[in-house]
Write a protein that holds these residues in place. Structure first.
Motif, PDB file in Angstrom:
ATOM      1  N   ILE A 457      29.526   8.062  17.107  1.00 46.97           N
ATOM      2  CA  ILE A 457      28.417   7.310  16.673  1.00 46.97           C
ATOM      3  C   ILE A 457      27.702   7.686  15.091  1.00 46.97           C
ATOM      4  CG2 ILE A 457      27.335   9.979  16.815  1.00 46.97           C
ATOM      5  CD1 ILE A 457      25.679   7.003  18.408  1.00 46.97           C
ATOM      6  N   ALA A 458      28.471   8.356  14.442  1.00 53.45           N
ATOM      7  CA  ALA A 458      28.129   8.213  12.916  1.00 53.45           C
ATOM      8  C   ALA A 458      28.658   6.954  12.402  1.00 53.45           C
ATOM      9  CB  ALA A 458      28.930   9.528  12.183  1.00 53.45           C
ATOM     10  N   LYS A 459      29.892   6.593  12.553  1.00 54.70           N
ATOM     11  CA  LYS A 459      30.466   5.210  11.979  1.00 54.70           C
ATOM     12  C   LYS A 459      29.536   4.261  12.592  1.00 54.70           C
ATOM     13  CE  LYS A 459      35.132   6.805  11.081  1.00 54.70           C
ATOM     14  NZ  LYS A 459      36.587   6.611  11.492  1.00 54.70           N
ATOM     15  N   ALA A 460      29.095   4.390  14.023  1.00 50.45           N
ATOM     16  CA  ALA A 460      28.500   3.223  14.680  1.00 50.45           C
ATOM     17  C   ALA A 460      27.143   2.885  14.067  1.00 50.45           C
ATOM     18  CB  ALA A 460      28.398   3.460  16.119  1.00 50.45           C
ATOM     19  N   ARG A 461      26.506   4.101  13.746  1.00 46.43           N
ATOM     20  CA  ARG A 461      25.279   3.974  12.964  1.00 46.43           C
ATOM     21  C   ARG A 461      25.390   3.308  11.791  1.00 46.43           C
ATOM     22  NH1 ARG A 461      20.805   6.895  13.771  1.00 46.43           N
ATOM     23  NH2 ARG A 461      20.557   7.477  11.659  1.00 46.43           N
ATOM     24  N   GLN A 462      26.201   3.863  10.964  1.00 48.16           N
ATOM     25  CA  GLN A 462      26.485   3.086   9.898  1.00 48.16           C
ATOM     26  C   GLN A 462      26.903   1.506   9.818  1.00 48.16           C
ATOM     27  OE1 GLN A 462      29.357   5.183   6.715  1.00 48.16           O
ATOM     28  NE2 GLN A 462      29.369   6.812   8.296  1.00 48.16           N
ATOM     29  N   ALA A 463      27.670   1.039  10.717  1.00 51.38           N
ATOM     30  CA  ALA A 463      27.827  -0.055  10.948  1.00 51.38           C
ATOM     31  C   ALA A 463      26.650  -1.052  11.313  1.00 51.38           C
ATOM     32  CB  ALA A 463      28.978  -0.265  12.030  1.00 51.38           C
ATOM     33  N   VAL A 464      25.742  -0.422  12.483  1.00 53.32           N
ATOM     34  CA  VAL A 464      24.510  -1.204  12.677  1.00 53.32           C
ATOM     35  C   VAL A 464      23.685  -1.358  11.346  1.00 53.32           C
ATOM     36  CG1 VAL A 464      22.520  -0.713  13.907  1.00 53.32           C
ATOM     37  CG2 VAL A 464      24.750  -0.280  14.964  1.00 53.32           C
ATOM     38  N   ALA A 465      23.508  -0.254  10.821  1.00 46.89           N
ATOM     39  CA  ALA A 465      22.611  -0.246   9.544  1.00 46.89           C
ATOM     40  C   ALA A 465      23.075  -1.276   8.393  1.00 46.89           C
ATOM     41  CB  ALA A 465      22.297   0.965   9.040  1.00 46.89           C
ATOM     42  N   ALA A 466      24.273  -1.461   8.512  1.00 45.40           N
ATOM     43  CA  ALA A 466      24.796  -2.455   7.538  1.00 45.40           C
ATOM     44  C   ALA A 466      24.796  -4.033   8.001  1.00 45.40           C
ATOM     45  CB  ALA A 466      26.447  -2.166   6.958  1.00 45.40           C
ATOM     46  N   LEU A 467      24.933  -4.049   9.214  1.00 52.92           N
ATOM     47  CA  LEU A 467      24.946  -5.183   9.917  1.00 52.92           C
ATOM     48  C   LEU A 467      23.695  -5.817  10.334  1.00 52.92           C
ATOM     49  CD1 LEU A 467      26.967  -7.363  10.605  1.00 52.92           C
ATOM     50  CD2 LEU A 467      27.030  -6.440  13.045  1.00 52.92           C
ATOM     51  N   VAL A 468      22.602  -5.303  10.903  1.00 54.87           N
ATOM     52  CA  VAL A 468      21.407  -5.743  11.303  1.00 54.87           C
ATOM     53  C   VAL A 468      20.398  -4.953  11.012  1.00 54.87           C
ATOM     54  CG1 VAL A 468      22.495  -6.846  13.408  1.00 54.87           C
ATOM     55  CG2 VAL A 468      21.578  -4.616  13.690  1.00 54.87           C
ATOM     56  N   SER A 469      19.122  -5.446  11.035  1.00 56.19           N
ATOM     57  CA  SER A 469      17.792  -4.891  10.928  1.00 56.19           C
ATOM     58  C   SER A 469      17.167  -5.030  12.234  1.00 56.19           C
ATOM     59  CB  SER A 469      16.748  -5.287   9.994  1.00 56.19           C
ATOM     60  OG  SER A 469      16.582  -6.634  10.228  1.00 56.19           O
ATOM     61  N   ILE A 470      16.361  -3.927  12.806  1.00 59.15           N
ATOM     62  CA  ILE A 470      15.769  -3.829  14.160  1.00 59.15           C
ATOM     63  C   ILE A 470      14.446  -3.459  14.044  1.00 59.15           C
ATOM     64  CG2 ILE A 470      16.177  -2.801  16.517  1.00 59.15           C
ATOM     65  CD1 ILE A 470      18.992  -1.989  15.315  1.00 59.15           C
ATOM     66  N   ARG A 471      13.829  -4.338  14.921  1.00 61.90           N
ATOM     67  CA  ARG A 471      12.271  -4.090  14.817  1.00 61.90           C
ATOM     68  C   ARG A 471      11.727  -4.120  16.336  1.00 61.90           C
ATOM     69  NH1 ARG A 471       9.732  -4.399   9.893  1.00 61.90           N
ATOM     70  NH2 ARG A 471       7.657  -4.750  10.872  1.00 61.90           N
ATOM     71  N   VAL A 472      10.996  -3.019  16.584  1.00 61.03           N
ATOM     72  CA  VAL A 472      10.511  -2.956  18.142  1.00 61.03           C
ATOM     73  C   VAL A 472       9.106  -3.366  18.130  1.00 61.03           C
ATOM     74  CG1 VAL A 472       9.813  -1.397  19.874  1.00 61.03           C
ATOM     75  CG2 VAL A 472      11.895  -0.910  18.581  1.00 61.03           C
ATOM     76  N   LEU A 473       8.821  -4.512  18.861  1.00 63.49           N
ATOM     77  CA  LEU A 473       7.536  -5.181  18.890  1.00 63.49           C
ATOM     78  C   LEU A 473       6.590  -4.744  19.929  1.00 63.49           C
ATOM     79  CD1 LEU A 473       9.183  -8.868  18.403  1.00 63.49           C
ATOM     80  CD2 LEU A 473       8.605  -7.302  16.713  1.00 63.49           C
ATOM     81  N   PRO A 474       5.177  -4.930  19.781  1.00 64.02           N
ATOM     82  CA  PRO A 474       4.337  -4.618  20.800  1.00 64.02           C
ATOM     83  C   PRO A 474       4.646  -5.597  22.131  1.00 64.02           C
ATOM     84  CG  PRO A 474       2.906  -5.026  18.567  1.00 64.02           C
ATOM     85  CD  PRO A 474       4.527  -5.264  18.460  1.00 64.02           C
ATOM     86  N   CYS A 475       4.733  -4.991  23.130  1.00 62.27           N
ATOM     87  CA  CYS A 475       5.034  -5.620  24.369  1.00 62.27           C
ATOM     88  C   CYS A 475       3.707  -6.347  25.132  1.00 62.27           C
ATOM     89  CB  CYS A 475       5.823  -4.912  25.505  1.00 62.27           C
ATOM     90  SG  CYS A 475       4.941  -3.531  25.995  1.00 62.27           S
ATOM     91  N   LEU A 486      12.612  -6.412  26.544  1.00 60.86           N
ATOM     92  CA  LEU A 486      12.467  -5.336  25.926  1.00 60.86           C
ATOM     93  C   LEU A 486      11.447  -5.302  24.608  1.00 60.86           C
ATOM     94  CD1 LEU A 486      15.904  -3.786  25.024  1.00 60.86           C
ATOM     95  CD2 LEU A 486      14.190  -3.009  26.533  1.00 60.86           C
ATOM     96  N   GLY A 487      11.307  -6.600  24.130  1.00 64.52           N
ATOM     97  CA  GLY A 487      10.402  -6.772  22.831  1.00 64.52           C
ATOM     98  C   GLY A 487      10.933  -6.010  21.836  1.00 64.52           C
ATOM     99  N   VAL A 488      12.182  -6.785  21.345  1.00 62.31           N
ATOM    100  CA  VAL A 488      12.908  -6.309  20.157  1.00 62.31           C
ATOM    101  C   VAL A 488      13.338  -7.445  19.681  1.00 62.31           C
ATOM    102  CG1 VAL A 488      14.930  -5.068  19.316  1.00 62.31           C
ATOM    103  CG2 VAL A 488      13.597  -4.146  21.413  1.00 62.31           C
ATOM    104  N   LYS A 489      13.099  -7.442  18.048  1.00 67.67           N
ATOM    105  CA  LYS A 489      13.730  -8.655  17.211  1.00 67.67           C
ATOM    106  C   LYS A 489      14.796  -7.703  16.473  1.00 67.67           C
ATOM    107  CE  LYS A 489      12.469 -11.595  13.602  1.00 67.67           C
ATOM    108  NZ  LYS A 489      11.253 -12.026  12.533  1.00 67.67           N
ATOM    109  N   ILE A 490      15.957  -8.652  16.597  1.00 66.40           N
ATOM    110  CA  ILE A 490      17.235  -8.182  15.592  1.00 66.40           C
ATOM    111  C   ILE A 490      17.546  -9.335  14.711  1.00 66.40           C
ATOM    112  CG2 ILE A 490      19.652  -7.416  15.679  1.00 66.40           C
ATOM    113  CD1 ILE A 490      19.355  -6.285  18.316  1.00 66.40           C
ATOM    114  N   THR A 491      17.617  -9.013  13.461  1.00 67.20           N
ATOM    115  CA  THR A 491      18.053  -9.970  12.239  1.00 67.20           C
ATOM    116  C   THR A 491      19.248  -9.524  11.694  1.00 67.20           C
ATOM    117  OG1 THR A 491      15.501 -10.194  12.124  1.00 67.20           O
ATOM    118  CG2 THR A 491      17.014 -10.952  10.245  1.00 67.20           C
TER     119      THR A 491
END
Length: 499
Positions: A457-475, A486-491
């Motif tokens: 999980i520690a390495k996975a968190r680092q990889a996700v943080a390096a690779l994408v930004s995640i925003r939770v939108l109002p549904c 889900l109402g989620v935007k991944i960039t």
């Protein structure tokens, strides 16, 4: 290698060194421009020596911009690799430009000297060969190693004395620290160092007015109030406040570095030690009132508290906690495990989302993104102007051409099949090594292999943080989130789809 009376290699017959396996070790302690000119020059000299005696350079070890003194704070990865290769019996000779390039610590020197003597590995310094099992050669090297360590100590003491002298005369040291300004007279003579309280307009939207001294005081005040560093970072970015380098993006280590710097109290630091020198009259600290000084020490208490240090492992239990952002307030989302099922929730409770649903969505997106051929090619082709990468690719191409030449010689009968098999095996191994190093030079360490280790999980968190930004939108009012909506935007932050 046996003892020899004559050690200037220019007096040796060529046959004695022909085919010897040479490892070149090059090091430079200061390469602020990242040109690597010094280590390149050392490599060139080592290669020239090997060619002159018919020896074969089988490995190069470069520790660029790294110190070898006892004051060094960074590991030298290639020196450690050199030690392992000597232990494995891969080398006959180690070449240095000077002994101080290898080390400035007697303990390191003695360990490496004894290891090479045990394995029968000789040293060459410039053009002179030293047999480490010869007492006369060892005496010469021991003397040089002692001089190198003494010189390192002398340099350190002189620098410290210079800092103390400059401080006692009220002169600054190094670049201007964020939050300060320096004044000079019309002849460019130093007058003093003062808080930078002059307001200016930010070059970044929303173009807020700010002054750097006030930003420094704000950082200390918010940390003393236990405000998370990530929240401070995002707030400064949202307001468009330039970082100390003038850029828009703030980094948590930058905020930590500001918060731990006693220079804001008017104190000078050398190698982590606060010098016992009064603050000169022409240096006005950014934190000078009794309340501001108290805030500085309150911030240190918060930063050093065991509870704060224990937060990081706790966060690492959840894939995107403090990575996913709330679209309403731009703050990162924590985890509420009191809910069943547990949820990621905005700290101001604007939005929430089921943890398992968001984790599954992120894993599916990241795996699919890294599986795309255009993404893989984009990442592998990164840093195309990196000098080290260009050298590695050029070396791999040179080795491939050499392999093709040997293949043609073998087909024409000019090389015996056993010799060709041995040479080709070695060349193929070298090509694979260069290609591996080139890939490592292009791919962020956490994405090596272009896959994410979800079980860690520690390495996975680092990889996700390096690779994408995640925003939770109002549904939407009256609507519920579902796994399908889900109402989620991944960039993506990296790759052809990155902004």
């Amino acid at each position: 290698m046996g003892k020899r009376d004559k050690r200037d290699v220019r007096r040796w017959s060529a046959s004695e060194l022909v085919g010897m396996r040479v490892g070149i070790y090059a090091r430079a302690s200061d390469d602020a421009e990242d040109t690597e000119t010094s280590v390149d020059a050392q490599n060139g000299r080592g290669k020239k020596w090997a060619d002159s005696v018919g020896a074969e350079v089988v490995a190069r070890y470069c520790d660029n911009d790294l110190s070898a003194s006892r004051y060094a704070t960074k590991e030298r990865p290639d020196f450690n690799r050199l030690i392992k290769d000597v232990e494995a019996g891969h080398l006959d000779i180690v070449w240095f430009w000077t002994l101080s390039r290898a080390q400035r610590k007697m303990a390191v020197y003695a360990h490496f000297r004894d290891l090479c003597a045990e394995r029968g590995v000789a040293w060459v310094i410039k053009r002179r060969l030293y047999d480490l099992n010869d007492s006369a050669d060892r005496r010469v090297l021991n003397s040089e190693a002692g001089n190198a360590e003494a010189l390192s100590d002398e340099i350190s003491e002189n620098v410290k004395l210079g800092l103390e002298l400059a401080a006692s005369r009220g002169r600054p040291h190094g670049p201007v620290i964020f939050g300060y300004r320096r004044e000079y007279d019309n002849r460019r003579r130093y007058v003093g160092q003062f808080p930078d309280d002059e307001n200016q307009r930010s070059p970044f939207p929303p173009h807020e007015e700010y002054n750097s001294a006030a930003i420094v005081r704000e950082i200390f005040r918010r940390l003393a109030d236990s405000d998370p560093k990530h929240a401070i970072k995002r707030d400064l970015e949202r307001r468009g406040i330039p970082n100390p380098s003038g850029g828009k993006v703030w980094h948590v280590p930058t905020i930590t570095g500001i918060a731990k710097n006693p220079a804001y109290l008017g104190k000078r630091v050398y190698r982590g030690e606060i010098l016992d020198i009064p603050t000169p009259d022409n240096w006005i600290p950014v934190l000078r009132t009794e309340a501001e000084v108290a805030t500085f020490y309150a911030a240190q208490t918060v930063l050093n508290s065991p509870e704060r240090k224990n937060m990081k492992p706790t966060r690492a239990k959840h894939l995107v906690s403090f990575i996913a952002e709330c679209d309403r307030c731009d703050r990162t989302m924590g985890t509420d495990t009191s809910k069943n099922p547990s949820r990621y929730i905005c700290r101001d409770r604007h939005l929430n989302i089921i943890e398992a649903d968001l984790d599954r969505y992120v894993r599916t997106y990241v795996d699919a993104y890294l599986a795309r051929e255009d993404v893989r090619q984009f990442i592998l082709a990164g840093k195309s102007d990196d000098p080290r990468l260009l050298r590695l690719r050029a070396e791999a191409e040179r080795l491939r051409n050499q392999l093709e030449e040997y293949r043609q010689l073998a087909e024409s009968g000019q090389i015996d099949p056993p010799d060709y098999a041995r040479i080709s095996q070695k060349l193929k191994a070298n090509i694979s090594e260069k290609e591996r190093e080139a890939e490592e030079a292009t791919v962020p360490p956490i994405l090596r292999g272009l896959r994410v280790e979800w079980d860690d999980i520690a390495k996975a968190r680092q990889a996700v943080a390096a690779l994408v930004s995640i925003r939770v939108l109002p549904c939407g009012r009256g609507k519920a989130r579902t796994p399908e909506n889900l109402g989620v935007k991944i960039t993506p932050k990296l790759g052809p789809d990155a902004p």
